[in-house]
Every structure is written in C-alpha cells, then in structure tokens.
Design an enzyme around this catalytic site. Structure first.
Site, PDB file in Angstrom:
ATOM      1  N   SER A 182       0.915  -1.231  -0.065  1.00  0.00           N
ATOM      2  CA  SER A 182       0.013  -0.117   0.010  1.00  0.00           C
ATOM      3  C   SER A 182       0.894   1.258  -0.091  1.00  0.00           C
ATOM      4  O   SER A 182       1.797   1.422  -0.845  1.00  0.00           O
ATOM      5  CB  SER A 182      -1.037  -0.223   1.313  1.00  0.00           C
ATOM      6  OG  SER A 182      -2.025   0.887   0.924  1.00  0.00           O
ATOM      7  N   ASP A 397      -8.834  -6.367  -4.299  1.00  0.00           N
ATOM      8  CA  ASP A 397      -8.569  -5.010  -3.566  1.00  0.00           C
ATOM      9  C   ASP A 397      -9.476  -3.921  -4.024  1.00  0.00           C
ATOM     10  O   ASP A 397      -9.633  -3.406  -5.117  1.00  0.00           O
ATOM     11  CB  ASP A 397      -7.176  -4.496  -4.095  1.00  0.00           C
ATOM     12  CG  ASP A 397      -6.758  -3.391  -3.161  1.00  0.00           C
ATOM     13  OD1 ASP A 397      -7.189  -2.738  -2.587  1.00  0.00           O
ATOM     14  OD2 ASP A 397      -5.397  -3.336  -3.137  1.00  0.00           O
ATOM     15  N   HIS A 437      -7.131  -6.081  -0.175  1.00  0.00           N
ATOM     16  CA  HIS A 437      -5.951  -5.104  -0.043  1.00  0.00           C
ATOM     17  C   HIS A 437      -4.728  -5.460   0.881  1.00  0.00           C
ATOM     18  O   HIS A 437      -4.726  -5.656   2.246  1.00  0.00           O
ATOM     19  CB  HIS A 437      -6.417  -3.702   0.551  1.00  0.00           C
ATOM     20  CG  HIS A 437      -5.261  -2.586   0.587  1.00  0.00           C
ATOM     21  ND1 HIS A 437      -4.658  -2.166  -0.576  1.00  0.00           N
ATOM     22  CD2 HIS A 437      -4.797  -1.927   1.464  1.00  0.00           C
ATOM     23  CE1 HIS A 437      -3.880  -1.357  -0.459  1.00  0.00           C
ATOM     24  NE2 HIS A 437      -3.991  -1.132   0.871  1.00  0.00           N
TER      25      HIS A 437
END
Ligand SMILES: *[C@@H]1O[C@H](CO)[C@@H](O)[C@H](O)[C@H]1NC(C)=O
Ligand SMILES: *[C@@H]1O[C@H](CO)[C@@H](O)[C@H](O)[C@H]1NC(C)=O
Ligand SMILES: *[C@@H]1O[C@H](CO)[C@@H](O)[C@H](O)[C@H]1NC(C)=O
Ligand SMILES: *[C@@H]1O[C@H](CO)[C@@H](O)[C@H](O)[C@H]1NC(C)=O
Ligand SMILES: *[C@@H]1O[C@H](CO)[C@@H](O)[C@H](O)[C@H]1NC(C)=O
Ligand SMILES: *[C@@H]1O[C@H](CO)[C@@H](O)[C@H](O)[C@H]1NC(C)=O
Ligand SMILES: *[C@@H]1O[C@H](CO)[C@@H](O)[C@H](O)[C@H]1NC(C)=O
Ligand SMILES: *[C@@H]1O[C@H](CO)[C@@H](O)[C@H](O)[C@H]1NC(C)=O
Ligand SMILES: *[C@@H]1O[C@H](CO)[C@@H](O)[C@H](O)[C@H]1NC(C)=O
Ligand SMILES: *[C@@H]1O[C@H](CO)[C@@H](O)[C@H](O)[C@H]1NC(C)=O
Ligand SMILES: *[C@@H]1O[C@H](CO)[C@@H](O)[C@H](O)[C@H]1NC(C)=O
Ligand SMILES: [Ca+2]
Length: 545
Positions: A182, A397, A437
């Site tokens: 991320s 995600d 995610h």
C-alpha cells in the site's frame, strides 16, 4: 536455524556486536541531527513493548534475542522523523526496511518483527508524524512534514540505519532489501526512483504509487454512492448480493467453478441480472437493485476518465465487493481521499467533497504534495545497479484499484523497452486472484493469499510478531521475500509464487488450497486433472500468447 532448508542463503554466523546495546553507545556513532530515544536488549522469546503507538499499537511477541533501538532525526526546522531498529543477535548479514500503510504515522513494529524473525537487521520509520492511517490533519500547512511522509523519512532512515548496522556488527550488510504494501509499496518504488542505490531488492505490494490520482479518485469513488438519500445510493447491506451475483457469473468464465475469479477482466458481467422485479418491498431481502443503483455499479466498475477518455484512475474489479464498505460504505468519502484534498492540496479544511471536480486532480498533479507520487517510470538507474523489483496486487482489492499496478507496469515497459531494456530479468509483477488489500480473502472465496508479503504475517495466527515466512513452506517457492532474495543473490527469477490458504486463516489448521501466482501478463491455468487445490496441478500461461 531459519534458513536450513534454503540452501542459497549463507548459514547464520553470529557476530559479536562491536558495542553494547545502550543509548550512549549508539549516540556516539550518530550525526548531531539524530538522537537515540532508547536502546536495550531483549532476550529470546520476549515481547517488545510498543508502548503508545497510535498507528501500530500491537506489541510483537516471541522475538529472537535482539537489540531494540529508536532514533529521532531532525529533518528540517519544522519536521522530524523517528525510526525503530531491531538488531538480532543471530544476524543473517542482511538489511531489511519495511514500509507503512495509508497515512499512518507510526513505526511498523509487526512487519519489523516478521523481518527480525528471519534474521534481518530491520528498520521502520514513523514517516515524520504521529497519526492513524486515516487522519491527515497533521499535514495541513506542513510542507516539510509532507516531504518526510513523501520520501525523506524512508530514505533518511535507510541511510542512517545502514550506518548503525555497519557500526554495531562491524560488517556491511551483504544485501539490502525492502518490503512494503500500500503506502509501503509506494515508499519502496519512490525510493528506488530517487535513490536507486538504497536497495538490491524491493518487494512492493498494492503500491499507492499514483498519490495525486489515487487520493482524488478515492473522493470520486465515494461520491458515486452518495448522498445516502439519493436514489442511486447502494446501501452496504446490498454489497454481498452484488458480490454473489458477480461470483455466479464470473467464477465459471475462467473455466473452473472454484469460487475464484482468476481474471475479472475476462468476465462479461451483466449487472441487469440484479434488477428488482415488480413489487419488491424489501431490497435487502430480495438482494436486488433499482435501475438507478445499477447506474452506480457501472461507475464503480468503469475507469474514471475525463475528456477524450483521459485515464484518471482505473476501476475496481469484479470480485472486490466484500471490501467496498471501506471506500463506498460511509456517509462521506474516505478521509484518505477528501482530507488529502483539504490538508495537502487546497489547504482548506472547509472544502466540501461535494465540490469535487477534475480541476482538483489537475491541481494535485501540479502541486505534488510531498513529492510523494512515484511517477518516474524510467527505472533505468535501479536496473543498471542490478536491482530487482517484485510487485504484487490483489485482484479483490477495493482500496487501491489493481489496474493502477497494471498501468504502472505498462508505463515502465513503454519507457524502457524502446531504450533496449526488457523487464523480465529484473522486474516482475504478480496479480493475486481473490486477495483483498495487501492480505486476506472473503470467507466465501477462500482464495490462497498468503505468501509472506508485507502486513501478512502480522495479520495471521496468534502471538502477533511470532509468525514469519510461510509456516511449513519456508522456501523461495512460497515466500515472496525469499523469492526476491533468491533472485537477487542467486539469479533465480521467480517464475511463479505459490500462495497458501489455511482453513480460517489459522496456520495451525490444515492448508485448504495452494495455487501459483504468475508473472503478468500470465495467469495460473488449471491443467485439467487432479485436485485444483494442489499447486502442482496448475501452470502459468497466457491465453492467446
Ligand atoms: C523521539 O520521538 C518520539 C516520537 O516523536 C518522542 O516520543 C520521543 O520523546 C523522542 N525522543 C527523543 C529522545 O527525542
Ligand atoms: C543529518 O546530518 C547529516 C550529517 O550532517 C546529513 O548528511 C543528513 O542529510 C542530515 N539528515 C537529515 C534528515 O537532515
Ligand atoms: C502521539 O499522539 C498522541 C496523542 O494523539 C500522544 O498521546 C502520543 O504520546 C504521541 N506519540 C508519540 C510517539 O509522539
Ligand atoms: C404488483 O402489485 C400490484 C398491486 O398490488 C398488482 O396489481 C400486480 O399484479 C403486482 N405485480 C406483480 C408482477 O406481482
Ligand atoms: C429487510 O430484509 C432484511 C434481510 O432479510 C431484514 O434484516 C430487514 O429487517 C428487512 N427490513 C424490513 C423493513 O422489513
Ligand atoms: C479532445 O480531442 C479533440 C480531438 O482530438 C481535441 O480537439 C480537443 O482539444 C481535445 N480536448 C481536450 C480537453 O483535450
Ligand atoms: C497549499 O500549500 C502548499 C504548501 O504547503 C502549496 O504548495 C500549495 O500550492 C497550496 N495550495 C494552494 C491551492 O494554494
Ligand atoms: C473555515 O470556516 C470558518 C468559519 O466560516 C472560518 O473561520 C475559517 O477561517 C475557515 N477556514 C479556512 C481554512 O478557510
Ligand atoms: C471545480 O472546483 C473548484 C474548487 O472548488 C472551483 O473553483 C471550480 O470553479 C470548479 N470548476 C468547475 C468547472 O466546476
Ligand atoms: C520531485 O521529484 C522529482 C523526481 O521524481 C524531481 O525531479 C523534482 O525536482 C522533485 N520536486 C520537488 C519539488 O522536490
Ligand atoms: C472455521 O470457522 C468457522 C466459523 O467460525 C467454524 O465454524 C469452523 O469450525 C472453523 N473451522 C476450523 C477448522 O477451525
Ligand atoms: Ca473460477
């Protein structure tokens, strides 16, 4: 010890530390802009007490014997960052930096714990502020703090902590690695763009690389489903019905009904199958949508484009519905989106997200707050110094559209191929069907998602901090970090990475499924015989190539 079954890694040779693990000893080797907050030893099996860290509050347990250090660095007259170091007694002669998530201002102790369990000397920075992931108020009118967050804190802590490691062990790390997901993925990629010498190998998951577009798209995406009083609003209670219909239509289209949508982009989804019939009084019970709500679905599943089909940001994928509550479930867009506009672009906390328009994206592109966006597609310098980049992104995600990773890969390809640089020997990218995610999969999907990527070890099993690598499969075939090391140190490029799914994500349970992840643009293809839950019954391939 940890690497016994990984023959390409040197055996652990415990080195005597050059000095004691005390604040004064570390202080004596630091420049004047750095000060030691603490330094102390922990015996094997200890818990490191995080104290109060609002972003990363969990204290890692069952650590190997190590020296824990925290160092503060003044980065400008109006900014400072801090970093934590775990220096293990049984050092593997290698250095690892780990990244952060969202706008989290804190030291990522859990990822450090996973790193030190392998034997790495490992570092993480708080990126120069103190906040939860979704709180951006620290950034208002603080351009220097924005720069720390954008790239300076990670680079500064890497440079300084390499010096600390060198002094403490009287030895230069043989190899330097990075792992982050991320914002962590962005940090790694941004760092090798600006400072190609920092790392030999970078593992970058779901990179939030396109900051000026990602955060503004986050506002746009939230607005698709707002206001909650509008006819086009889809209540969160209906997301699971949408997900179920997507699965019904898209699961078989890859040739195998197994709850996993291997390639959502090859599914010809027909949203109108969700239309309510006459006289539905309770949509949640009926699991259906109105025509106006189906219009919202079209927006979510389509790229955000402006005039002349200019791509602003790619769409969420079919199969991502279980994670929609995060960006699409509130009465406002995510703070990750609108606070970015308020605090880092417009410097106006009174700005209403309902006033969002494309000029905001253009302004963000122009200002580039903190110079955070990792938009230098020319990775020649990193390639030339022998660096390896391993990128991955979960197809389920719903926080960062996986298409942004695809876009990045293609932009690098378009930039470097004409210069005579092919990517395959040093940059590979893996899409992860069914992974959300950075980690996890919906309970009804059960996709293999675990491969020791960033944030993964800390989100599985009991005794947080004690898990590392892929328990039971500690090798370069199953562990993406070990795969990166095999690539950097032995030239063994990862032709696939086998992802693992334990029953209920509990590592003491039996393995439910394993399946290879494949380098883009390949995907895993079932060979047609044998248990589809066994990785050996799949191979990487590409239809039509
Ligand atoms: C270092 O920074 C942390 C976090 O900002 C702070 O709590 C601590 O007091 C600082 N320590 C020193 C010695 O400056
Ligand atoms: C801290 O000081 C050193 C040595 O003077 C300098 O090289 C470094 O750039 C400084 N670090 C930061 C973050 O300002
Ligand atoms: C972070 O801020 C909180 C208040 O929100 C404070 O209690 C805490 O001590 C701060 N932590 C650091 C490391 O500065
Ligand atoms: C819907 O309800 C109306 C009024 O009760 C009724 O006349 C009509 O037949 C119903 N339609 C269907 C398809 O059930
Ligand atoms: C609609 O159906 C859902 C799911 O069956 C139920 O939880 C909810 O109470 C119902 N709402 C009304 C107003 O009856
Ligand atoms: C869109 O494309 C047309 C035709 O190429 C061009 O004339 C026009 O300037 C473009 N508009 C924008 C906003 O880029
Ligand atoms: C907001 O402040 C930054 C400096 O922190 C500046 O670069 C930027 O231009 C400002 N934004 C606007 C819209 O004025
Ligand atoms: C926001 O609005 C309040 C009240 O109207 C005003 O006092 C304040 O100055 C405004 N803040 C900014 C940053 O414009
Ligand atoms: C877009 O938003 C900005 C800032 O709120 C505003 O000044 C501008 O007029 C808007 N542009 C359009 C075309 O609506
Ligand atoms: C931002 O980074 C780029 C390199 O990616 C550099 O060319 C540019 O000068 C930087 N801008 C600022 C304001 O630091
Ligand atoms: C997995 O979780 C479900 C739901 O909590 C539970 O019913 C089941 O017994 C668990 N299975 C195992 C093997 O732990
Ligand atoms: Ca399938």
């Amino acid at each position: 010890m940890h690497f016994n079954n990984v023959s390409y890694l040197v055996p652990l040779v415990p080195l005597a530390a050059a000095f004691n693990c005390t604040p004064s000893a570390f202080q004596s080797i630091l420049p004047s802009n750095a000060s030691v907050a603490y330094a102390y030893t922990l015996a094997a099996g200890s818990t490191f007490n995080v104290g109060y860290d609002i972003a990363y509050p969990t204290s890692p347990q069952k650590l190997p014997a190590l020296c824990a250090v925290q160092i503060n660095v003044t980065s400008s007259p109006s900014s400072a960052f801090s970093f934590g170091l775990f220096l293990p007694v049984n050092w593997n002669n290698r250095f690892l930096a780990v990244g952060n998530g969202g706008f989290a201002g804190g030291i990522n102790w859990l990822d450090m714990a996973a790193g030190v369990q392998y034997g790495f000397a490992v570092v993480s920075t708080d990126t120069g502020h103190n906040s939860t992931s979704g709180d951006l108020s620290w950034a208002l009118n603080q351009p220097q703090k924005q720069i720390d967050w954008g790239y300076r804190a990670i680079h500064g802590s890497v440079v300084l902590s390499k010096q600390v490691v060198q002094a403490y062990y009287s030895a230069t790390p043989k190899f330097n690695y990075y792992s982050g997901c991320s914002t962590g993925g962005r940090q790694g990629i941004r760092d090798i763009q600006l400072y190609p010498e920092d790392f030999d190998g970078v593992l970058a998951g779901a990179p939030a690389w396109w900051t000026s577009h990602l955060q503004t798209w986050t506002v746009k995406l939230g607005l698709y489903n707002l206001p909650t009083t509008a006819a086009h609003h889809i209540p969160t209670a209906l997301f699971s019905a949408i997900g179920a219909e997507v699965l019904r239509q898209c699961d078989p289209q890859d040739g195998l009904v197994d709850t996993i949508i291997s390639d959502p982009r090859r599914c010809d989804f027909y949203p109108e199958a969700l239309l309510c019939t006459a006289n539905v009084t309770n949509q949640t019970a009926a699991g259906c949508l109105t025509a106006a709500q189906i219009g919202t679905l079209y927006q979510i599943y389509n790229d955000y484009v402006e005039t002349n089909q200019t791509l602003v940001f790619p769409h969420l994928e079919l199969g991502s519905e279980a994670q929609w509550p995060v960006l699409l479930g509130g009465s406002a867009p995510s703070t990750l989106g609108y606070q970015y506009v308020q605090d880092l672009v417009l410097n106006d906390t009174n700005w209403s997200f309902y006033d969002f328009n494309y000029s905001i994206v253009q302004l963000a592109d122009q200002i580039q707050p903190g110079n955070a966006t990792a938009y230098d597609f020319d990775l020649t310098a990193f390639h030339t110094r022998g660096g390896k980049l391993l990128q991955y992104h979960g197809l389920a995600d719903a926080l960062i559209a996986p298409g942004s990773s695809v876009y990045f890969y293609k932009e690098v390809l378009k930039t470097l191929l004409p210069k005579g640089i092919t990517l395959d020997s040093w940059y590979r990218f893996f899409l992860v069907p069914g992974m959300q995610h950075c980690s996890g999969t919906p309970a009804n999907i059960n996709a293999p998602w675990y491969f020791a990527g960033a944030n993964q070890a800390g989100s599985i099993g009991t005794n947080p901090g004690s898990v590392y690598s892929v328990p039971g499969f500690t090798d370069a075939k199953h562990d993406a970090l070990l795969a990166l090391m095999a690539w950097v140190e032995n030239g063994m490029a990862p032709d696939s990475i086998i992802a693992t799914k334990w029953i209920n994500d509990t590592i003491t349970n039996t393995v439910l499924r394993q399946r290879p992840l494949c380098p883009y643009p390949q995907q895993a293809v079932y060979l047609g015989l044998g248990d589809p839950n066994e990785a050996s019954n799949w191979q990487c391939g590409r239809f039509g190539m």
